[in-house]
Motif scaffolding. Sequence first.
Motif, mmCIF file in Angstrom:
data_model
loop_
_atom_site.group_PDB
_atom_site.id
_atom_site.type_symbol
_atom_site.label_atom_id
_atom_site.label_comp_id
_atom_site.label_asym_id
_atom_site.label_seq_id
_atom_site.Cartn_x
_atom_site.Cartn_y
_atom_site.Cartn_z
ATOM 1 N N SER A 98 43.601 55.023 81.625
ATOM 2 C CA SER A 98 45.057 54.863 81.727
ATOM 3 C C SER A 98 45.374 53.578 82.466
ATOM 4 O O SER A 98 44.569 53.086 83.267
ATOM 5 C CB SER A 98 45.679 56.057 82.465
ATOM 6 O OG SER A 98 45.414 57.273 81.789
ATOM 7 N N SER A 101 50.644 52.426 85.034
ATOM 8 C CA SER A 101 51.794 53.337 84.930
ATOM 9 C C SER A 101 51.384 54.706 84.398
ATOM 10 O O SER A 101 52.233 55.494 83.971
ATOM 11 C CB SER A 101 52.864 52.731 84.021
ATOM 12 O OG SER A 101 52.344 52.506 82.719
ATOM 13 N N GLN A 103 49.851 55.412 81.675
ATOM 14 C CA GLN A 103 49.924 55.519 80.221
ATOM 15 C C GLN A 103 48.523 55.358 79.636
ATOM 16 O O GLN A 103 47.764 54.482 80.024
ATOM 17 C CB GLN A 103 50.838 54.430 79.648
ATOM 18 C CG GLN A 103 52.303 54.586 80.036
ATOM 19 C CD GLN A 103 52.937 55.788 79.361
ATOM 20 O OE1 GLN A 103 52.666 56.062 78.203
ATOM 21 N NE2 GLN A 103 53.774 56.506 80.104
ATOM 22 N N LYS A 104 48.179 56.220 78.681
ATOM 23 C CA LYS A 104 46.879 56.151 78.044
ATOM 24 C C LYS A 104 46.712 54.826 77.281
ATOM 25 O O LYS A 104 47.624 54.374 76.591
ATOM 26 C CB LYS A 104 46.691 57.306 77.062
ATOM 27 C CG LYS A 104 46.485 58.658 77.721
ATOM 28 C CD LYS A 104 45.064 58.790 78.251
ATOM 29 C CE LYS A 104 44.789 60.206 78.724
ATOM 30 N NZ LYS A 104 43.397 60.371 79.217
ATOM 31 N N THR A 107 45.966 55.854 71.914
ATOM 32 C CA THR A 107 46.882 56.899 71.472
ATOM 33 C C THR A 107 46.102 58.123 71.030
ATOM 34 O O THR A 107 44.865 58.102 70.947
ATOM 35 C CB THR A 107 47.758 56.400 70.309
ATOM 36 O OG1 THR A 107 46.934 56.263 69.138
ATOM 37 C CG2 THR A 107 48.388 55.062 70.632
#
Length: 315
Positions: A98, A101, A103-104, A107
């Motif tokens: 990640s 932030s 976020q991965k 996807t």
Amino acid sequence: MGMKCFADFNNGRTGEIGGIYAVPTTKLSNVSHGLTQAAPRLKNVSVLTTDTIPHGVQFWDATLGKGCYDKWLRKEFHLAEKIIENLNDWLKAWIDVSDNSDQKVCTYKTEDTTREQFSKVPYVLDHEGAATYRGVKSSAEHGLTEWRSSRAESSLEKFHELLAHFANIGCKSEFANALIARGTAEHNVGARWRYDCMVQCQQGSRLPHPEYVDQTPIFMDHSLLDHLNQQSTSLGFDALFKECQVPEVGNEKEVFFSNYCTDQMERNKQEGTVASTKVCLCDDCKDKYKSPQTTSVARRRSGIARAVDRSTAAA
């Protein structure tokens, strides 16, 4: 007129363009007719490549046979096992990572998409007998050999960059066709000239012009040179230009540019293609395949196959 894109092919050895077809969509069924009509000019190729393999392999098998389409070119010199290993290592390194932030990086589709490539690895390997690079002697002081790729895609992509400038799509189709035809012809003259100069230099020949001309043809319009040769011989003199090459009409039924798109949209309504192989079922194509499409043609004539073919094309 419904044109969405161009389908084209080239000679990877010289970089010359062999055919350009304006098509309604990117589906193989829309260019099947054009490639089938061009097949006699492709029979002697040693390696044929596309950027859609393995999609469409049944079509190439039906039109040219596995002898010419048995292997495909790759980008890296790795064995299939090594490519799969590298893809697995890449997944392990990034699938759970990640950013700052939270976020991965990948996807939810990344892993499935990557693993799907495992089955396609055999189609990107080089043919054992294919010359994928050619050595060019460098004139620089270091004397190192410059290696140029012989893969068709690199020269084809260079042509695509020029294609956008050959004609404005807002002009009438007749004018656009004339501009694209001239631009393609000049591209081929340049590609052929540069290749011939390179080969002569590799063979130790001394070319009768300054070195910088190796990249720029002296004459661009060989149709004009052919006309001048005819005028010269009609007066009893020898031909003035010995290396003049003009296009030959190999198949009078083969059309290009927007003319192809207009014809293809009509074929899509009337003829269709074989669902499994995407080969064209028109009267000009149906007898040109390695295995004649007798069953499909008979069904088409009886009026049964049309609905099937149209539904397949829509899918």
